[in-house]
Design a protein around this motif. Sequence first.
Motif, PDB file in Angstrom:
ATOM      1  N   PRO A  69      25.338  -8.667  14.280  1.00  0.00           N
ATOM      2  CA  PRO A  69      26.363  -7.606  14.356  1.00  0.00           C
ATOM      3  C   PRO A  69      27.375  -7.780  15.483  1.00  0.00           C
ATOM      4  O   PRO A  69      28.469  -7.217  15.415  1.00  0.00           O
ATOM      5  N   ILE A  70      27.048  -8.549  16.517  1.00  0.00           N
ATOM      6  CA  ILE A  70      28.019  -8.715  17.599  1.00  0.00           C
ATOM      7  C   ILE A  70      29.244  -9.494  17.108  1.00  0.00           C
ATOM      8  O   ILE A  70      30.327  -9.416  17.705  1.00  0.00           O
ATOM      9  N   ASN A  71      29.105 -10.224  16.000  1.00  0.00           N
ATOM     10  CA  ASN A  71      30.223 -10.999  15.459  1.00  0.00           C
ATOM     11  C   ASN A  71      31.097 -10.201  14.499  1.00  0.00           C
ATOM     12  O   ASN A  71      32.088 -10.736  13.992  1.00  0.00           O
ATOM     13  N   VAL A  72      30.742  -8.959  14.256  1.00  0.00           N
ATOM     14  CA  VAL A  72      31.538  -8.128  13.343  1.00  0.00           C
ATOM     15  C   VAL A  72      32.962  -7.967  13.873  1.00  0.00           C
ATOM     16  O   VAL A  72      33.930  -8.040  13.119  1.00  0.00           O
ATOM     17  N   LEU A  90      25.792 -20.741  28.666  1.00  0.00           N
ATOM     18  CA  LEU A  90      26.357 -20.518  29.994  1.00  0.00           C
ATOM     19  C   LEU A  90      27.783 -21.065  30.104  1.00  0.00           C
ATOM     20  O   LEU A  90      28.674 -20.402  30.634  1.00  0.00           O
ATOM     21  N   GLY A  91      27.995 -22.279  29.583  1.00  0.00           N
ATOM     22  CA  GLY A  91      29.278 -22.948  29.764  1.00  0.00           C
ATOM     23  C   GLY A  91      30.405 -22.348  28.952  1.00  0.00           C
ATOM     24  O   GLY A  91      31.512 -22.150  29.468  1.00  0.00           O
ATOM     25  N   THR A  92      30.140 -22.032  27.692  1.00  0.00           N
ATOM     26  CA  THR A  92      31.226 -21.533  26.838  1.00  0.00           C
ATOM     27  C   THR A  92      31.631 -20.109  27.182  1.00  0.00           C
ATOM     28  O   THR A  92      32.711 -19.662  26.784  1.00  0.00           O
ATOM     29  N   LEU A  93      30.815 -19.391  27.935  1.00  0.00           N
ATOM     30  CA  LEU A  93      31.182 -18.033  28.348  1.00  0.00           C
ATOM     31  C   LEU A  93      32.062 -18.011  29.593  1.00  0.00           C
ATOM     32  O   LEU A  93      32.729 -17.009  29.867  1.00  0.00           O
ATOM     33  N   ILE A  94      32.088 -19.091  30.358  1.00  0.00           N
ATOM     34  CA  ILE A  94      32.805 -19.092  31.631  1.00  0.00           C
ATOM     35  C   ILE A  94      34.267 -18.657  31.503  1.00  0.00           C
ATOM     36  O   ILE A  94      34.738 -17.822  32.289  1.00  0.00           O
ATOM     37  N   TYR A 111      33.822 -12.259  22.475  1.00  0.00           N
ATOM     38  CA  TYR A 111      33.620 -13.388  23.379  1.00  0.00           C
ATOM     39  C   TYR A 111      32.299 -14.116  23.107  1.00  0.00           C
ATOM     40  O   TYR A 111      32.113 -15.247  23.563  1.00  0.00           O
ATOM     41  N   ALA A 112      31.391 -13.470  22.384  1.00  0.00           N
ATOM     42  CA  ALA A 112      30.081 -14.071  22.109  1.00  0.00           C
ATOM     43  C   ALA A 112      30.095 -14.975  20.881  1.00  0.00           C
ATOM     44  O   ALA A 112      29.086 -15.604  20.560  1.00  0.00           O
ATOM     45  N   TYR A 113      31.236 -15.063  20.203  1.00  0.00           N
ATOM     46  CA  TYR A 113      31.328 -15.745  18.907  1.00  0.00           C
ATOM     47  C   TYR A 113      30.840 -17.195  18.972  1.00  0.00           C
ATOM     48  O   TYR A 113      30.024 -17.621  18.153  1.00  0.00           O
ATOM     49  N   ILE A 114      31.297 -17.949  19.944  1.00  0.00           N
ATOM     50  CA  ILE A 114      30.869 -19.341  20.099  1.00  0.00           C
ATOM     51  C   ILE A 114      29.662 -19.478  21.028  1.00  0.00           C
ATOM     52  O   ILE A 114      28.721 -20.218  20.712  1.00  0.00           O
ATOM     53  N   PRO A 115      29.610 -18.779  22.175  1.00  0.00           N
ATOM     54  CA  PRO A 115      28.458 -18.922  23.078  1.00  0.00           C
ATOM     55  C   PRO A 115      27.103 -18.647  22.431  1.00  0.00           C
ATOM     56  O   PRO A 115      26.116 -19.324  22.744  1.00  0.00           O
ATOM     57  N   PHE A 116      27.039 -17.675  21.518  1.00  0.00           N
ATOM     58  CA  PHE A 116      25.749 -17.322  20.928  1.00  0.00           C
ATOM     59  C   PHE A 116      25.182 -18.429  20.044  1.00  0.00           C
ATOM     60  O   PHE A 116      23.986 -18.427  19.747  1.00  0.00           O
ATOM     61  N   ILE A 117      26.011 -19.369  19.619  1.00  0.00           N
ATOM     62  CA  ILE A 117      25.485 -20.503  18.844  1.00  0.00           C
ATOM     63  C   ILE A 117      24.413 -21.223  19.662  1.00  0.00           C
ATOM     64  O   ILE A 117      23.371 -21.640  19.131  1.00  0.00           O
ATOM     65  N   GLY A 118      24.652 -21.365  20.969  1.00  0.00           N
ATOM     66  CA  GLY A 118      23.665 -22.013  21.835  1.00  0.00           C
ATOM     67  C   GLY A 118      22.341 -21.279  21.840  1.00  0.00           C
ATOM     68  O   GLY A 118      21.268 -21.898  21.745  1.00  0.00           O
TER      69      GLY A 118
END
Length: 294
Positions: free
Chosen positions: A12-15, A217-221, A238-245
């Motif tokens: 749901p964070i990606n909605v 950690l890195g993609t959220l910077i 902002y979590a769209y790409i970082p959460f993949i990790g």
Amino acid sequence: SLFVAALVALHPINVESVAWAAERKNVLSMLFFLLALHAYVWYTRGPGLRRYTLIVVLFAMALLSKPQVITFPILLFLLDYWPLCRVRGSSVEATPASPRTLPQVSTVWLIVEKVPLLMLSAASAFITMKAQKAGGAVQPLSQYSPLLRLETAVIAYVRYLGKAFWPSKLVALYPHPTSLYPAWQVGAAVVLLILITALILRARDRCYLVVGWFWFLGTLIPMLGLVQVGAQAMADRYAYIPFIGLFVMLTWLAADGFETNHARAAWLAVPAVAFLLALGTLSYRQVSYWHDTE
């Protein structure tokens, strides 16, 4: 990989990234970002100028869509470590995620290989900052002190982790605090992040944990507000790409655990499907909040 994709699709964070019209750029940037990753894997299996040019073009298109992907060259170093296992002298073993053995190369060449991409990232960062300053979106240090920004960044890491595992109270705006956090909150957040990092480095034989954690950690910077743009302390988009990790960490860890214990696949499939159904239900509910304008 399919399960990781399902988590990205249903969390749901990606909605916000999908349902909010203004964030079409987020989805478009992610598309070119993933295509560039795929092109990089293609390049590593047969290095050449034509294949490398495709990476550069796709990465440039991702940056033009939204500059959130400026950490892309750094992620390639992580992929070189695992699952591509390209680092010469590395003890990392090939895995099912790397179906064919790729030639290992020197660290120097791995760096040289990324220089054009790093230059694109630097140019994008410069242009973005100039545009944001011209538009008055960059907040001055008098508004948010460096210490407050650093504290907010540390707290944000922990809050994102919490929303990954318990995605509740998702809102369109998380207001940036105007005063310093209580010392115990900042201290607890720092200790938690250090503890997780130490445990993951200790279990570095499970390479997916190292890659997934440092991907997060890195993609959220760029989105942590160290250079504050706007009035938000954090944002779902902002979590769209970082959460993949994080999703890679959890998925491979679960699969690894079941394989180690020789458990039947059905015992993993049942909770996996139930988990996705729960996330899908929450996303369906979250979409309803985006049905009209403010």
